[in-house]
Design an enzyme around this catalytic site. Sequence first.
Site, PDB file in Angstrom:
ATOM      1  N   HIS A 182     -30.888-100.484 -32.802  1.00  0.00           N
ATOM      2  CA  HIS A 182     -30.482 -99.250 -33.607  1.00  0.00           C
ATOM      3  C   HIS A 182     -29.142 -98.883 -34.812  1.00  0.00           C
ATOM      4  O   HIS A 182     -28.490 -98.529 -35.413  1.00  0.00           O
ATOM      5  CB  HIS A 182     -29.567 -98.209 -32.949  1.00  0.00           C
ATOM      6  CG  HIS A 182     -30.381 -97.148 -31.492  1.00  0.00           C
ATOM      7  ND1 HIS A 182     -31.818 -96.808 -31.697  1.00  0.00           N
ATOM      8  CD2 HIS A 182     -30.371 -97.429 -30.489  1.00  0.00           C
ATOM      9  CE1 HIS A 182     -32.020 -96.081 -30.892  1.00  0.00           C
ATOM     10  NE2 HIS A 182     -31.251 -96.806 -29.631  1.00  0.00           N
ATOM     11  N   GLU A 226     -33.164 -95.125 -19.923  1.00  0.00           N
ATOM     12  CA  GLU A 226     -33.419 -94.447 -20.635  1.00  0.00           C
ATOM     13  C   GLU A 226     -34.096 -93.569 -20.126  1.00  0.00           C
ATOM     14  O   GLU A 226     -34.422 -92.255 -21.116  1.00  0.00           O
ATOM     15  CB  GLU A 226     -33.222 -94.783 -21.829  1.00  0.00           C
ATOM     16  CG  GLU A 226     -32.097 -95.503 -21.561  1.00  0.00           C
ATOM     17  CD  GLU A 226     -32.553 -96.341 -23.132  1.00  0.00           C
ATOM     18  OE1 GLU A 226     -31.234 -96.187 -24.427  1.00  0.00           O
ATOM     19  OE2 GLU A 226     -33.031 -97.565 -23.817  1.00  0.00           O
ATOM     20  N   ASP A 237     -30.509 -91.093 -24.255  1.00  0.00           N
ATOM     21  CA  ASP A 237     -31.801 -91.002 -24.317  1.00  0.00           C
ATOM     22  C   ASP A 237     -31.817 -89.983 -23.303  1.00  0.00           C
ATOM     23  O   ASP A 237     -33.124 -89.812 -23.408  1.00  0.00           O
ATOM     24  CB  ASP A 237     -31.960 -91.955 -24.467  1.00  0.00           C
ATOM     25  CG  ASP A 237     -32.162 -93.495 -25.904  1.00  0.00           C
ATOM     26  OD1 ASP A 237     -33.522 -93.552 -26.329  1.00  0.00           O
ATOM     27  OD2 ASP A 237     -30.693 -93.963 -25.788  1.00  0.00           O
TER      28      ASP A 237
END
Length: 268
Positions: A49, A157, A183
Amino acid sequence: MTYPHANPLKERVAAGEAACGIYVQMDSVDAVEIAAAAGLDYVILDEEHGAPSGARTTALIRAAQACGIVPIVRVADQDRTALRRAVEAGAAGIYVPDVRSADQARQAVAAVKFGHRTAGAGRGACPSVRAARHGAVPWPDYTAWNDRYVQLTVLIESREGLRALDEILAVPGVDAVALGRFDLAHELGLNGDRYGAAMEAVFAQFLAQVSAAGMPWFARVAPGPQEHMREAYARLRRQGACMFTLGSDRELLLKSFRGALAPMQPSA
């Protein structure tokens, strides 16, 4: 073994001690150095990310090693080449995102650790990689160090990953686990509410399974008022967490800038 250094994070975990770190999402050597100067134990260089990738990740690993903070790389995905390249660049830990099955966990272990090769899933081998000091470290010493000290963490996640959690935790070579609250909150339709009642129920089940397996786990302590962070840290420590990630460089900078600006704003 003549390879000269251990992994301080794995050693602290083995001793039952706590360690604290942050995500580094900016392509910033300064962020790594500041984290070390602040007394943090590790940085998670976020290729999934954040901005780091490729040669820039290697530069951030170099900075971490130079200033004595443990470099962990969160790879962008589960690609075996990406996992191998992060280790060969010198990462002392690998964060594998969105692991959903024991088979995915085994594939990750095989890509990271020489002693866990399986047919069609082993990692490549090159004696001149940076982690082996470009070939200066004898190959047997390097592979023994790699398998002993590189910490492999799997991130859970998804609901699918939660259903397979017991099997994932039983995979040899998995060293630690983390729960991707944001998530999961997104997948569960909670609109990002990672600390509400629904997610706390998910966390309670995760904690029960991880504790039963005796697996070290990473916890997140959300940036906020110091008293709240202190309470969260103490609670998570009682629950068995030994690694605490305190947000990201972006998140902490935003909080700091807002705090600096607040006294200059008109009173509400």
